[in-house]
Design a protein around this motif. Structure first.
Motif, PDB file in Angstrom:
ATOM      1  N   SER A  46      -0.454  -1.289  -1.384  1.00  0.00           N
ATOM      2  CA  SER A  46      -1.712  -1.424  -2.122  1.00  0.00           C
ATOM      3  C   SER A  46      -2.230  -2.848  -1.933  1.00  0.00           C
ATOM      4  O   SER A  46      -1.463  -3.813  -1.979  1.00  0.00           O
ATOM      5  CB  SER A  46      -1.507  -1.126  -3.605  1.00  0.00           C
ATOM      6  OG  SER A  46      -0.505  -1.967  -4.153  1.00  0.00           O
ATOM      7  N   HIS A  60       1.425   1.645   3.755  1.00  0.00           N
ATOM      8  CA  HIS A  60       1.831   2.168   2.448  1.00  0.00           C
ATOM      9  C   HIS A  60       1.544   1.201   1.304  1.00  0.00           C
ATOM     10  O   HIS A  60       1.727   1.559   0.129  1.00  0.00           O
ATOM     11  CB  HIS A  60       3.330   2.483   2.452  1.00  0.00           C
ATOM     12  CG  HIS A  60       4.186   1.264   2.650  1.00  0.00           C
ATOM     13  ND1 HIS A  60       4.462   0.759   3.909  1.00  0.00           N
ATOM     14  CD2 HIS A  60       4.808   0.438   1.762  1.00  0.00           C
ATOM     15  CE1 HIS A  60       5.233  -0.313   3.788  1.00  0.00           C
ATOM     16  NE2 HIS A  60       5.446  -0.536   2.495  1.00  0.00           N
ATOM     17  N   SER A  73      -4.639   5.779  11.555  1.00  0.00           N
ATOM     18  CA  SER A  73      -4.272   6.331  10.253  1.00  0.00           C
ATOM     19  C   SER A  73      -4.387   5.239   9.194  1.00  0.00           C
ATOM     20  O   SER A  73      -4.159   4.067   9.472  1.00  0.00           O
ATOM     21  CB  SER A  73      -2.834   6.869  10.275  1.00  0.00           C
ATOM     22  OG  SER A  73      -2.732   7.939  11.177  1.00  0.00           O
ATOM     23  N   TYR A  74      -4.742   5.628   7.980  1.00  0.00           N
ATOM     24  CA  TYR A  74      -4.856   4.668   6.886  1.00  0.00           C
ATOM     25  C   TYR A  74      -4.868   5.417   5.560  1.00  0.00           C
ATOM     26  O   TYR A  74      -4.980   6.634   5.514  1.00  0.00           O
ATOM     27  CB  TYR A  74      -6.135   3.838   7.018  1.00  0.00           C
ATOM     28  CG  TYR A  74      -7.411   4.657   6.950  1.00  0.00           C
ATOM     29  CD1 TYR A  74      -8.064   4.877   5.740  1.00  0.00           C
ATOM     30  CD2 TYR A  74      -7.940   5.238   8.098  1.00  0.00           C
ATOM     31  CE1 TYR A  74      -9.216   5.642   5.683  1.00  0.00           C
ATOM     32  CE2 TYR A  74      -9.095   6.011   8.043  1.00  0.00           C
ATOM     33  CZ  TYR A  74      -9.728   6.204   6.833  1.00  0.00           C
ATOM     34  OH  TYR A  74     -10.862   6.967   6.776  1.00  0.00           O
ATOM     35  N   LYS A  75      -4.705   4.670   4.475  1.00  0.00           N
ATOM     36  CA  LYS A  75      -4.799   5.227   3.132  1.00  0.00           C
ATOM     37  C   LYS A  75      -5.886   4.483   2.365  1.00  0.00           C
ATOM     38  O   LYS A  75      -6.110   3.299   2.593  1.00  0.00           O
ATOM     39  CB  LYS A  75      -3.461   5.087   2.401  1.00  0.00           C
ATOM     40  CG  LYS A  75      -2.344   5.952   2.966  1.00  0.00           C
ATOM     41  CD  LYS A  75      -1.081   5.793   2.148  1.00  0.00           C
ATOM     42  CE  LYS A  75       0.035   6.668   2.691  1.00  0.00           C
ATOM     43  NZ  LYS A  75       1.286   6.510   1.900  1.00  0.00           N
ATOM     44  N   ASN A  76      -6.538   5.201   1.472  1.00  0.00           N
ATOM     45  CA  ASN A  76      -7.565   4.563   0.636  1.00  0.00           C
ATOM     46  C   ASN A  76      -6.867   3.831  -0.509  1.00  0.00           C
ATOM     47  O   ASN A  76      -6.911   4.239  -1.665  1.00  0.00           O
ATOM     48  CB  ASN A  76      -8.544   5.601   0.097  1.00  0.00           C
ATOM     49  CG  ASN A  76      -9.697   4.952  -0.661  1.00  0.00           C
ATOM     50  OD1 ASN A  76      -9.866   3.738  -0.656  1.00  0.00           O
ATOM     51  ND2 ASN A  76     -10.505   5.765  -1.321  1.00  0.00           N
ATOM     52  N   ASN A  77      -6.207   2.730  -0.138  1.00  0.00           N
ATOM     53  CA  ASN A  77      -5.412   1.993  -1.112  1.00  0.00           C
ATOM     54  C   ASN A  77      -5.806   0.518  -1.126  1.00  0.00           C
ATOM     55  O   ASN A  77      -4.965  -0.347  -1.350  1.00  0.00           O
ATOM     56  CB  ASN A  77      -3.920   2.146  -0.803  1.00  0.00           C
ATOM     57  CG  ASN A  77      -3.065   2.012  -2.050  1.00  0.00           C
ATOM     58  OD1 ASN A  77      -3.571   2.018  -3.168  1.00  0.00           O
ATOM     59  ND2 ASN A  77      -1.765   1.881  -1.866  1.00  0.00           N
TER      60      ASN A  77
END
Length: 428
Positions: free
Chosen positions: A157, A155, A183-187
């Motif tokens: 940045s 979660h 799983s990952y976020k483009n952050n």
């Protein structure tokens, strides 16, 4: 006379040596750009083949036909990976291109990790110009070490304001994916002054799964204060971009981050008035070393409580001349670990003595650090390189395992000691 390297697909090192030798051969064109195009075309083709599309990166009946199909790949890469290539065609002559394609068409670059591609790109940029600016790619074992120490979360940045080829960002992303079942976020966000390094970072992040990488070509030392100064002094005819302008205007996001990694440029002085007047440590000065300003910039980019891993020259941590900088730093951050790195760390480019600094930004500045604050100090004796920068491998190491696993270093032990140190502090 030195003979050319023989390519053995079963040995990772010979693949690198042969590709470097072949791609950097004198062709009458810009060796860096043409080598970069060939590698991108090969990678893009391998991804297409994985997606059950026909293989295009191969030799055809004539060199001319080979060129036509390589250019097809490059045009597709240009369209699908904006910002990775400057143009969608090769400038090598037909014969030279045909030879290059024949040498590497049957080698797989997309192995179980992207390190072979990372190494190739590092070699290309370092050979071309990177080291002349005091910028050196961070050894991937040191990057892995820093990422494990910081332990970034899905979660959070993440920023690298001097990202180079994106090593910290790629390894952070892979670390998060492993911890979260892919799983990952483009952050993750990267900024760098070198446009060639930026294109490499974009490409590596795309290979790692980020479709639209947040990588930008900016001078990271330019901030809102320096832009305001330019406006007030009527020098705003063409205002440069900044991290703040990109984050606030283009993405409507705040320009503060949870995690920061950085290996700022070691060399060079900043003399621009608008930049000097926008930093606490350089006000009323006519010049200051670039890495000192980067340190202040890095801390200011973090959220309160944000964590950081920064590589600094030894003189910033121990030199008498930089005492005020250290006081400024300690009022704003809480250091938890300082690891002295050996002179071989950035060889063969420089014997610069450096340290990796780990800590977090204070939620409120203090006049002086509390007396009971502890900092763990450690020294890395083995970095996995000899004094000339050549890799020292562990006995019986797997040729295709990661550099973290393959090289003979003692960073594992320091990581283990640090984790134990944190556990004991939590129990107190």
């Amino acid at each position: 006379m030195v003979g050319r390297h023989k390519l053995n697909p079963e040995r990772r090192e010979t693949i690198l040596l042969r590709l470097q030798e072949l791609l950097m051969a004198n062709s009458g064109e810009n060796a860096y750009e043409e080598a970069f195009k060939i590698i991108v075309a090969k990678i893009f083709d391998e991804i297409n083949v994985k997606n059950k599309k026909s293989k295009l990166f191969k030799n055809y009946k004539t060199p001319k036909e080979t060129r036509e199909n390589i250019n097809k790949l490059l045009y597709m890469a240009l369209e699908n990976w904006p910002g990775s290539l400057e143009e969608g065609k090769t400038n090598l002559n037909d014969t030279h291109l045909d030879i290059c394609v024949s040498e590497i068409s049957n080698i797989t670059l997309l192995d179980k990790n992207i390190e072979i591609i990372d190494d190739l790109f590092e070699y290309l940029v370092s050979s071309d110009s990177k080291g002349n600016k005091g910028q050196y790619f961070t050894p991937r074992s040191v990057i892995d070490f820093a990422v494990h120490l910081i332990d970034p979360k899905i979660h959070e940045s993440i920023i690298d304001p001097s990202c180079g080829s994106g090593g910290f960002l790629v390894h952070s992303l892979n670390y998060i994916k492993e911890k979260n079942k892919n799983s990952y976020k483009n952050n993750v966000w990267g900024f760098d002054f070198d446009p060639r390094a930026v294109r490499i970072a974009r490409t590596l992040l795309r290979i790692s799964g980020i479709k639209n990488p947040n990588i930008y070509n900016v001078n990271s030392l330019i901030n809102n204060k320096s832009l305001d100064f330019l406006i007030k002094t009527n020098k705003n005819c063409c205002l440069p971009a900044s991290i703040e302008s990109i984050m606030n205007v283009e993405f409507n996001q705040k320009s503060k981050f949870d995690v920061l990694f950085a290996n700022p440029p070691f060399a060079g002085e900043i003399k621009e008035e608008h930049i000097l007047n926008s930093y606490d440590i350089s006000k009323e000065k006519s010049s200051i070393e670039r890495d000192a300003l980067f340190l202040e910039r890095c801390i200011n980019l973090l959220n309160p409580g944000g964590r950081f891993a920064i590589i600094l020259p030894h003189n910033k941590l121990a030199g008498v001349a930089w005492k005020k900088l250290r006081i400024w730093l300690m009022r704003r951050v809480k250091l938890s670990l300082v690891v002295g790195l050996p002179r071989a760390t950035f060889m063969p480019h420089t014997p610069q003595k450096t340290a990796l600094v780990i800590g977090e930004k204070r939620r409120n500045n203090v006049s002086y650090p509390p007396k009971n604050e502890e900092i763990m100090f450690s020294i890395c004796d083995k970095i996995g390189k000899d004094s000339s920068g050549r890799l020292i491998k562990k006995i019986d190491s797997d040729e295709f395992s990661s550099l973290w696993e393959r090289s003979d270093h003692d960073l594992h032990e320091i990581l283990y000691q640090y984790q134990n140190y944190l556990e004991k502090k939590e129990k107190i």
